[in-house]
Design a protein around this motif. Structure first.
Motif, PDB file in Angstrom:
ATOM      1  N   ASP A 134       0.631  -1.307  -0.487  1.00 13.35           N
ATOM      2  CA  ASP A 134       0.453   0.354  -0.015  1.00 13.35           C
ATOM      3  C   ASP A 134       0.884   1.592  -0.054  1.00 13.35           C
ATOM      4  N   GLU A 135       1.882   1.218   1.082  1.00 15.41           N
ATOM      5  CA  GLU A 135       2.930   2.410   0.961  1.00 15.41           C
ATOM      6  C   GLU A 135       2.977   2.573  -0.757  1.00 15.41           C
ATOM      7  N   GLU A 136       3.934   1.806  -1.108  1.00 19.42           N
ATOM      8  CA  GLU A 136       4.719   1.591  -1.855  1.00 19.42           C
ATOM      9  C   GLU A 136       3.978   1.711  -3.728  1.00 19.42           C
ATOM     10  N   THR A 137       2.271   2.629  -3.934  1.00 19.26           N
ATOM     11  CA  THR A 137       1.518   2.902  -4.931  1.00 19.26           C
ATOM     12  C   THR A 137       2.325   4.539  -5.249  1.00 19.26           C
ATOM     13  N   GLY A 138       2.233   5.216  -4.092  1.00 19.22           N
ATOM     14  CA  GLY A 138       2.880   6.445  -4.396  1.00 19.22           C
ATOM     15  C   GLY A 138       4.455   7.074  -4.895  1.00 19.22           C
ATOM     16  N   ARG A 139       5.367   5.346  -5.958  1.00 18.18           N
ATOM     17  CA  ARG A 139       6.269   5.391  -6.077  1.00 18.18           C
ATOM     18  C   ARG A 139       6.688   4.651  -7.931  1.00 18.18           C
ATOM     19  N   TYR A 140       5.329   4.308  -8.184  1.00 17.40           N
ATOM     20  CA  TYR A 140       5.077   4.065  -8.912  1.00 17.40           C
ATOM     21  C   TYR A 140       4.051   4.091  -9.699  1.00 17.40           C
ATOM     22  N   GLY A 141       4.043   3.783 -11.120  1.00 20.21           N
ATOM     23  CA  GLY A 141       2.807   3.562 -12.267  1.00 20.21           C
ATOM     24  C   GLY A 141       1.991   3.023 -11.557  1.00 20.21           C
ATOM     25  N   ILE A 142       0.648   2.659 -11.466  1.00 18.01           N
ATOM     26  CA  ILE A 142       0.478   1.760 -11.141  1.00 18.01           C
ATOM     27  C   ILE A 142      -1.136   0.945 -12.188  1.00 18.01           C
ATOM     28  N   LEU A 143      -1.209  -0.227 -12.571  1.00 14.91           N
ATOM     29  CA  LEU A 143      -2.342  -0.368 -13.551  1.00 14.91           C
ATOM     30  C   LEU A 143      -2.791  -0.814 -12.951  1.00 14.91           C
ATOM     31  N   GLU A 144      -4.369  -0.780 -13.677  1.00 10.89           N
ATOM     32  CA  GLU A 144      -5.775  -0.747 -13.174  1.00 10.89           C
ATOM     33  C   GLU A 144      -6.412  -2.122 -14.493  1.00 10.89           C
ATOM     34  N   VAL A 145      -6.818  -3.274 -14.442  1.00  8.50           N
ATOM     35  CA  VAL A 145      -6.383  -4.298 -15.146  1.00  8.50           C
ATOM     36  C   VAL A 145      -7.983  -4.795 -15.297  1.00  8.50           C
ATOM     37  N   PRO A 159      -0.360   7.539  -7.681  1.00 15.16           N
ATOM     38  CA  PRO A 159      -1.417   7.773  -6.895  1.00 15.16           C
ATOM     39  C   PRO A 159      -1.384   7.297  -5.674  1.00 15.16           C
ATOM     40  N   LEU A 160      -1.935   7.959  -4.372  1.00 16.97           N
ATOM     41  CA  LEU A 160      -1.956   7.459  -2.937  1.00 16.97           C
ATOM     42  C   LEU A 160      -3.108   6.356  -3.394  1.00 16.97           C
ATOM     43  N   PRO A 161      -2.548   5.525  -1.941  1.00 19.22           N
ATOM     44  CA  PRO A 161      -3.123   3.642  -1.878  1.00 19.22           C
ATOM     45  C   PRO A 161      -4.728   3.929  -2.000  1.00 19.22           C
ATOM     46  N   SER A 162      -5.336   5.210  -1.529  1.00 17.47           N
ATOM     47  CA  SER A 162      -6.899   5.710  -1.223  1.00 17.47           C
ATOM     48  C   SER A 162      -6.759   5.728  -2.915  1.00 17.47           C
ATOM     49  N   GLU A 163      -6.499   5.898  -4.154  1.00 15.48           N
ATOM     50  CA  GLU A 163      -6.675   6.427  -5.117  1.00 15.48           C
ATOM     51  C   GLU A 163      -6.604   5.803  -6.059  1.00 15.48           C
ATOM     52  N   THR A 164      -6.482   4.111  -6.339  1.00 17.94           N
ATOM     53  CA  THR A 164      -7.005   2.651  -6.979  1.00 17.94           C
ATOM     54  C   THR A 164      -6.814   1.882  -5.230  1.00 17.94           C
ATOM     55  N   ALA A 165      -7.410   1.010  -6.317  1.00 19.50           N
ATOM     56  CA  ALA A 165      -7.882  -0.532  -5.151  1.00 19.50           C
ATOM     57  C   ALA A 165      -6.166  -1.463  -5.810  1.00 19.50           C
ATOM     58  N   SER A 166      -5.675  -1.477  -6.891  1.00 19.70           N
ATOM     59  CA  SER A 166      -4.940  -1.555  -7.919  1.00 19.70           C
ATOM     60  C   SER A 166      -3.819  -1.951  -6.853  1.00 19.70           C
ATOM     61  N   ARG A 167      -3.423  -2.423  -7.018  1.00 20.49           N
ATOM     62  CA  ARG A 167      -1.408  -2.583  -6.667  1.00 20.49           C
ATOM     63  C   ARG A 167      -0.686  -3.218  -7.205  1.00 20.49           C
ATOM     64  N   ARG A 168      -0.922  -3.372  -8.632  1.00 19.24           N
ATOM     65  CA  ARG A 168      -0.512  -3.609  -9.639  1.00 19.24           C
ATOM     66  C   ARG A 168       0.924  -2.720  -9.910  1.00 19.24           C
ATOM     67  N   ALA A 169       2.202  -2.492  -9.507  1.00 15.81           N
ATOM     68  CA  ALA A 169       3.390  -1.728 -10.045  1.00 15.81           C
ATOM     69  C   ALA A 169       3.778  -2.233 -11.270  1.00 15.81           C
ATOM     70  N   CYS A 170       4.206  -1.418 -12.433  1.00 15.09           N
ATOM     71  CA  CYS A 170       4.324  -1.524 -14.167  1.00 15.09           C
ATOM     72  C   CYS A 170       5.772  -1.232 -13.910  1.00 15.09           C
ATOM     73  N   PRO A 171       6.611  -2.125 -14.034  1.00 14.74           N
ATOM     74  CA  PRO A 171       8.396  -1.884 -14.066  1.00 14.74           C
ATOM     75  C   PRO A 171       8.987  -1.858 -15.677  1.00 14.74           C
ATOM     76  N   CYS A 172       9.199  -1.249 -15.916  1.00 20.36           N
ATOM     77  CA  CYS A 172      10.358  -1.290 -17.521  1.00 20.36           C
ATOM     78  C   CYS A 172      10.633  -1.889 -18.323  1.00 20.36           C
ATOM     79  N   PHE A 173       9.619  -2.401 -18.662  1.00 21.81           N
ATOM     80  CA  PHE A 173       9.506  -4.282 -19.680  1.00 21.81           C
ATOM     81  C   PHE A 173       8.057  -4.448 -20.561  1.00 21.81           C
ATOM     82  N   TYR A 174       8.213  -3.699 -21.390  1.00 18.80           N
ATOM     83  CA  TYR A 174       7.453  -3.874 -22.541  1.00 18.80           C
ATOM     84  C   TYR A 174       7.566  -4.196 -23.562  1.00 18.80           C
TER      85      TYR A 174
END
Length: 274
Positions: free
Chosen positions: A158-169, A182-197
């Motif tokens: 939860d406390e890490e969402t503000g460090r990453y791009g968070i994906l909603e699927v 985002p703040l933890p309250s701004e999304t239910a997702s906890r899916r951090a997206c690393p740089c591999f595309y």
């Protein structure tokens, strides 16, 4: 198929940590680009080139760096027959083009018109990551729609969402949006997206549109590669493949943890990431 490894950052946090360390244990890292840091028995970026070659996913690897580190990357690349290094011609962090602009530079310079792997040069993944399995997933998505792209996600706290791009699927693991730090309250997702595309060839022309749209924006809008992914999600089908986690060598403590793991805990170096 080609790969572009983004390696034009200046590693300011890491270099600051190394210079501040009073033990002297890490003095040999002063002035070393993060992708060239020794991790286990080889440079961090060498793990990628070995795995890419062993998996047969790509036939050419392009590395984008800056003018400061260009000579060091050229010397490193001389040990590989299918690696080519490109300088973005910048000499300081203040001059940086940003990761998306560097990707655009490589696509244009090397006239890439194939499916493309985009890899952050300061990142390695945990051992469940497999290029072979990802290639199969990408091929299956392409069979359904040749517009499809593929990105990764891993669970953050939860406390890490503000460090990453968070994906909603959605239920099909198609990305609906990506929220930047985002703040933890701004999304239910906890899916951090690393740089591999894994970008489809049909998505590459959109880099032109993105760069043109952001040309007057601050460099930060062209820096984090997730900014392009967030923009792309609204225009092309982007699907998500979950992995357990990654090593992100952003500071000295993170580097020490990564290096120790590869020296003492890596289970099978020969098949790692393949």
């Amino acid at each position: 198929m080609k790969a572009v490894i983004l390696a034009a950052g200046y590693g300011t946090r890491l270099q600051r940590d190394v210079l501040a360390d009073g033990s002297g244990r890490f003095a040999h890292l002063v002035g070393t680009a993060k992708p060239l840091l020794p991790v286990g028995r080889s440079a961090l970026i060498s793990h990628w080139v070995r795995a890419l070659n062993a998996s047969g996913c790509v036939d050419r690897v392009y590395v984008v760096t800056n003018a400061l580190y260009f000579a060091a990357f050229e010397e490193w690349a001389s040990h590989f027959s299918n690696v080519q290094v490109l300088s973005d011609q910048t000499g300081s962090n203040e001059e940086r083009l940003g990761a998306v602009a560097c990707l655009h530079l490589a696509v244009k310079r090397f006239q890439i018109e194939e499916h493309l792997l985009v890899i952050g040069g300061d990142t390695l993944f945990k051992e469940d990551f497999s290029l072979g399995r990802l290639k199969e997933r990408f091929s299956a998505l392409q069979a359904r729609s040749d517009d499809s792209c593929l990105v990764l996600s891993y669970r953050c706290e939860d406390e890490e969402t503000g460090r990453y791009g968070i994906l909603e699927v959605d239920g099909d693991l198609r990305a609906v949006c990506m929220k930047e730090k985002p703040l933890p309250s701004e999304t239910a997702s906890r899916r951090a997206c690393p740089c591999f595309y894994w970008l489809s060839k049909k998505s590459l022309p959109l880099l032109d549109a993105f760069i043109d749209e952001k040309k007057e924006a601050p460099v930060e809008d062209r820096d984090a590669p997730g900014n392009f992914v967030s923009w792309l999600i609204q225009r092309k089908p982007v699907y998500v493949h979950p992995v357990s986690g990654r090593f992100d060598v952003g500071n000295l403590n993170a580097y020490i943890e990564c290096d120790l793991y590869f020296r003492e805990n890596l289970q099978d170096a020969a098949s790692y990431m393949v």
